[in-house]
Design an enzyme around this catalytic site. Structure first.
Site, PDB file in Angstrom:
ATOM      1  N   TYR A   1      -7.292   5.602  -7.421  1.00 29.66           N
ATOM      2  CA  TYR A   1      -7.704   7.038  -7.989  1.00 29.66           C
ATOM      3  C   TYR A   1      -8.835   6.605  -9.017  1.00 29.66           C
ATOM      4  O   TYR A   1      -8.879   5.548  -9.789  1.00 29.66           O
ATOM      5  CB  TYR A   1      -6.629   7.799  -8.489  1.00 29.66           C
TER       6      TYR A   1
ATOM      7  N   TYR B   1      -0.774   2.229  -2.195  1.00 26.31           N
ATOM      8  CA  TYR B   1      -0.790   1.617  -3.751  1.00 26.31           C
ATOM      9  C   TYR B   1       0.642   1.308  -4.234  1.00 26.31           C
ATOM     10  O   TYR B   1       1.688   1.980  -4.083  1.00 26.31           O
ATOM     11  CB  TYR B   1      -1.735   2.337  -4.630  1.00 26.31           C
TER      12      TYR B   1
ATOM     13  N   HIS C   1      -1.205   9.194   1.603  1.00 28.19           N
ATOM     14  CA  HIS C   1      -1.029  10.574   1.429  1.00 28.19           C
ATOM     15  C   HIS C   1      -2.259  11.134   0.680  1.00 28.19           C
ATOM     16  O   HIS C   1      -2.907  10.925  -0.029  1.00 28.19           O
ATOM     17  CB  HIS C   1       0.406  10.893   0.382  1.00 28.19           C
TER      18      HIS C   1
ATOM     19  N   HIS D   1      -2.699  14.800  -1.631  1.00 33.65           N
ATOM     20  CA  HIS D   1      -2.329  15.980  -2.695  1.00 33.65           C
ATOM     21  C   HIS D   1      -2.930  17.410  -2.166  1.00 33.65           C
ATOM     22  O   HIS D   1      -3.994  17.150  -2.065  1.00 33.65           O
ATOM     23  CB  HIS D   1      -2.358  15.664  -4.004  1.00 33.65           C
TER      24      HIS D   1
ATOM     25  N   ARG E   1       3.663   3.406  -2.659  1.00 28.82           N
ATOM     26  CA  ARG E   1       3.639   4.832  -2.364  1.00 28.82           C
ATOM     27  C   ARG E   1       2.745   4.882  -0.514  1.00 28.82           C
ATOM     28  O   ARG E   1       1.820   4.265  -0.461  1.00 28.82           O
ATOM     29  CB  ARG E   1       2.460   5.485  -2.937  1.00 28.82           C
TER      30      ARG E   1
END
Length: 232
Positions: free
Chosen positions: A104, A143, A156, A158, A153
């Site tokens: 991110y 990640y 995905h 959000h 994780r």
């Protein structure tokens, strides 16, 4: 929206899930207090077209500086529905995600993966008259997240939705079909079986754009017995 039914909390993750370790510290430990929604909860807030930019729906373009973002291009589309199965038109849908390397753009993300100078990882759009939305983006990478040994994780995206009012507010995650990390992920697994599957998108060759991007369908139900589970 003239009224809302109580949320089916059995379809959502528990506030405290021992396998999801940070939930032990931040999860709600006391019983929720039921509030009968009044006019303010049933009519607002509402957000409209004034907050939407021309490229906000296209994450492959809205962060470009000197080239194309790196990774697999995808199209994500679906319908936003209320608890009765009716389309929710002209409602704000926002997304954020990691880049193709699983990182991110955030100072707290110190994952040893490259940042993409041409990818912001966030976007927004409004649903149309049939409750449909569409985003172009890059498939996010997995990640590590430190919850337990060798924890990763799943891929995905959000989602944040306001629906018709604050009473239909929903924040959730969209996963991808066939991801082997789903069986190992405490966040996904914290949602009860039978409901967690509603967070998995469906690959669609019909949505796929030839020579450009693979397509995925992700329908979102804001409330009711078929509601999309809230993000843990």
């Amino acid at each position: 929206m003239s009224k809302v039914t109580p949320r089916d909390w059995d379809s959502h993750a528990a506030y405290i899930s021992p396998e999801y370790k940070s939930s032990i510290l931040r999860g709600v430990s006391k019983s929720l207090v039921e509030i009968d929604p009044e006019l303010s909860e049933l009519t607002g807030p509402a957000y409209g077209a004034e907050v939407i930019g021309e490229l906000d729906h296209d994450l492959t373009k809205n962060g470009q500086v000197n080239g194309e973002p790196i990774g697999e291009r995808i199209v994500v589309t679906g319908r936003v529905l209320d608890e009765n199965g009716d389309p929710v038109a002209n409602t704000l849908v926002e997304v954020w995600q990691a880049n193709a390397g699983g990182r991110y753009i955030h100072k707290q993300d110190q994952h040893d993966a490259p940042l993409d100078p041409n990818f912001l990882g966030s976007g927004r759009c409004l649903t149309d008259a049939e409750g449909r939305y569409k985003f172009y983006t890059i498939k996010p990478g997995a990640y590590p997240w430190g919850n337990h040994a060798n924890a990763w994780r799943p891929n995905h995206i959000h989602f944040s939705l306001f629906g018709g009012s604050i009473a239909s507010r929903l924040v959730t995650q969209m996963y991808f079909p066939g991801d082997p990390l789903l069986d190992l992920d405490p966040i996904y697994q914290s949602v009860p079986a039978g409901a967690r599957e509603r967070m998995i998108s469906e690959f669609s060759i019909d949505v796929t754009e030839e020579g450009f991007a693979l397509g995925y369908i992700f329908d979102i139900v804001l409330r009711g017995v078929s509601a999309t589970p809230m993000e843990a």
